[in-house]
Design an enzyme around this catalytic site. Structure first.
Site, PDB file in Angstrom:
ATOM      1  N   CYS A  99       0.849  -1.178   0.000  1.00 17.76           N
ATOM      2  CA  CYS A  99       0.000   0.000   0.000  1.00 17.76           C
ATOM      3  C   CYS A  99       0.894   1.241   0.000  1.00 17.76           C
ATOM      4  CB  CYS A  99      -0.921   0.001   1.217  1.00 17.76           C
ATOM      5  SG  CYS A  99      -0.044  -0.189   2.768  1.00 17.76           S
ATOM      6  N   CYS A 121       3.043   1.882   2.969  1.00 17.56           N
ATOM      7  CA  CYS A 121       4.174   0.962   3.096  1.00 17.56           C
ATOM      8  C   CYS A 121       5.349   1.446   2.242  1.00 17.56           C
ATOM      9  CB  CYS A 121       3.763  -0.440   2.673  1.00 17.56           C
ATOM     10  SG  CYS A 121       2.224  -0.980   3.418  1.00 17.56           S
TER      11      CYS A 121
END
Lengths: 77, 368
Positions: free
Chosen positions: A11, A14
């Site tokens: 994501c 991240c």
């Protein structure tokens, strides 16, 4: 040599976390090896419940948010 | 960060922001007093701004832009200028409050509470904890694995996975702002009920065989408790962080949703939706759920539109069902969960939750 792992399936947060960790390591010329972990089994085995998460030498330092550069520096210092 | 403005009013503190016991007599006391004082000042500013929106929107629409009353354009503009700041202000307050509350409920702690609980009680706790535990759909898989391997029953885990996205602070703030507290409470209550019931049913069906086998092969890891010791400063940081992150992400959707809602509000004739989404159309509830499940929108984009539809003759039950299926079940989350669930379990999961939402929709159309 510290072993840093950034846990996250991919994501946005991240990616941001990984970028930030790498930046801190590079800028401080720190002796650390940064690894991105996107395998769920490995995450679970490390005890990571929410992503992004960061571990240093096997100890989970933070989970579920993006760390600040100061925080990262403190873990690696 | 006390504002430079003078206090407009002294409010009877609205819900949210802070709730600490009286300062304890130690060195932290002056700090804490300062913290509470600045919190109160900010709350007063917030309240003043909140009260000022309606007259300001009125002034802007009819004086600044000299639009004639009762025209379509004026109705739409007034709606937009009133709802956008109101919803954004509510969002800031609620997201901050929930951000602080959530600093008490880490996923690790929730897992400790749920591990080894009996099913009914576990389902109830999981539904409630789903509301206050920080959750994002990209964490759905690690959380699922972490819960299941720590001995949280499968059905209890599902109760959590349903309630966490469905009953969230953004949805509640928007519902409260646009529909009032009754609908917000109705949504939260029925959302929890759907989460409880669908998790319980999945638990009864004993579907562990449809979880990918490698999940159960992972040794349970003890979560790290390092994040548990937080000071009040940290918790307030968590609140402001949540505001920056969530409101920062969601505001364009709020604006877009309210703009579309304003258009509907101004131009679509009253009762236009009655034939399609009204009570008489029995097929509208299942249709709303079927369209809603694969749809991916956050609460911020969908609720203003739905509110406008409600004003045009759509039935509340149908609208609630549509909202729940859009917010609670989404295709991207299903795709992520496919990594740990076999397709049969995914389909069962979506069907049971969809069925629960369907019942909620019919119930409200029947009762209200």
């Amino acid at each position: 040599m510290k072993n840093v792992k950034v846990y996250g399936p991919g994501c946005q947060k991240c990616h941001l976390t990984e970028e930030r960790v790498r930046k801190v390591v590079k800028e401080g010329s720190l002796d650390a090896n940064v690894e991105k972990v996107s395998d769920f089994a490995e995450m679970a085995a490390a005890g990571v419940l929410s992503t992004p998460a960061v571990s240093v030498d096997g100890v989970v330092k933070m989970a579920g948010r993006v760390p600040t550069e100061d925080e990262i520096r403190a873990w690696l210092g | 960060m006390d504002g430079p403005l003078a206090l407009p009013v002294l409010p009877p503190a609205p819900p949210g922001a802070e709730g600490q016991p009286a300062a304890t007599p130690n060195t932290a006391a002056p700090r804490r007093a300062r913290l509470i004082a600045s919190g109160l000042v900010l709350l007063a500013l917030w309240y003043g701004a909140y009260r000022g929106i309606a007259p300001l929107a009125d002034f802007l629409t009819y004086r600044f832009l000299p639009l004639t009353r009762e025209s379509h354009l004026a109705a739409a503009v007034a709606f937009f200028l009133y709802e956008v700041p109101k919803v954004l202000l509510l969002l800031v307050l609620v997201v901050f409050g929930v951000g602080v509350v959530r600093s008490f409920f880490t996923p690790e702690r929730t897992r400790r509470i749920l591990a080894g609980k009996r099913e009914s009680l576990g389902n109830l706790l999981a539904s409630l904890l789903g509301v206050v535990t920080p959750f994002c759909s990209c964490s759905a898989v690690p959380m699922f694995i972490g819960f299941v391997t720590a001995g949280v029953p499968l059905g209890v885990t599902f109760s959590f996975l349903v309630s966490a996205p469905m009953v969230n602070e953004v949805a509640l703030a928007l519902l409260f702002g646009l529909f009032g507290w009754k609908v917000a409470a109705l949504y939260a209550g029925t959302g929890l009920l759907v989460a409880f019931a669908s998790g319980w049913v999945i638990g009864r069906l004993k579907l562990e065989k449809w979880v990918e086998p490698w999940v159960y092969a992972i040794p349970a890891a003890e979560g790290d408790g390092s994040a548990d010791r937080l000071s009040w400063d940290d918790r307030i940081d968590a609140g402001t962080g949540a505001v920056r992150e969530i409101v920062g992400k969601v505001w364009p959707y709020v604006m877009a949703g309210i703009a579309v809602g304003a258009g509907i509000h101004g131009w679509v004739p009253t009762n236009f939706m009655a034939g399609v989404m009204g009570k008489q159309a029995w097929w509208s509830v299942p249709l709303a759920v079927l369209i809603g499940i694969p749809m991916y929108s956050n609460a911020a984009g969908i609720i203003p539109i739905v509110q406008a539809l409600l004003g045009k003759g759509a039935a509340l039950g149908t609208v609630l069902a549509f909202m729940m299926s859009v917010i609670g079940l989404s295709l991207p989350e299903m795709v992520i969960l496919r990594k740990v669930l076999k397709p049969a379990l995914l389909v069962t999961f979506a069907s049971i939750v969809g069925l629960g939402i369907l019942v909620v929709g019919y119930l409200f159309n029947l009762v209200l």
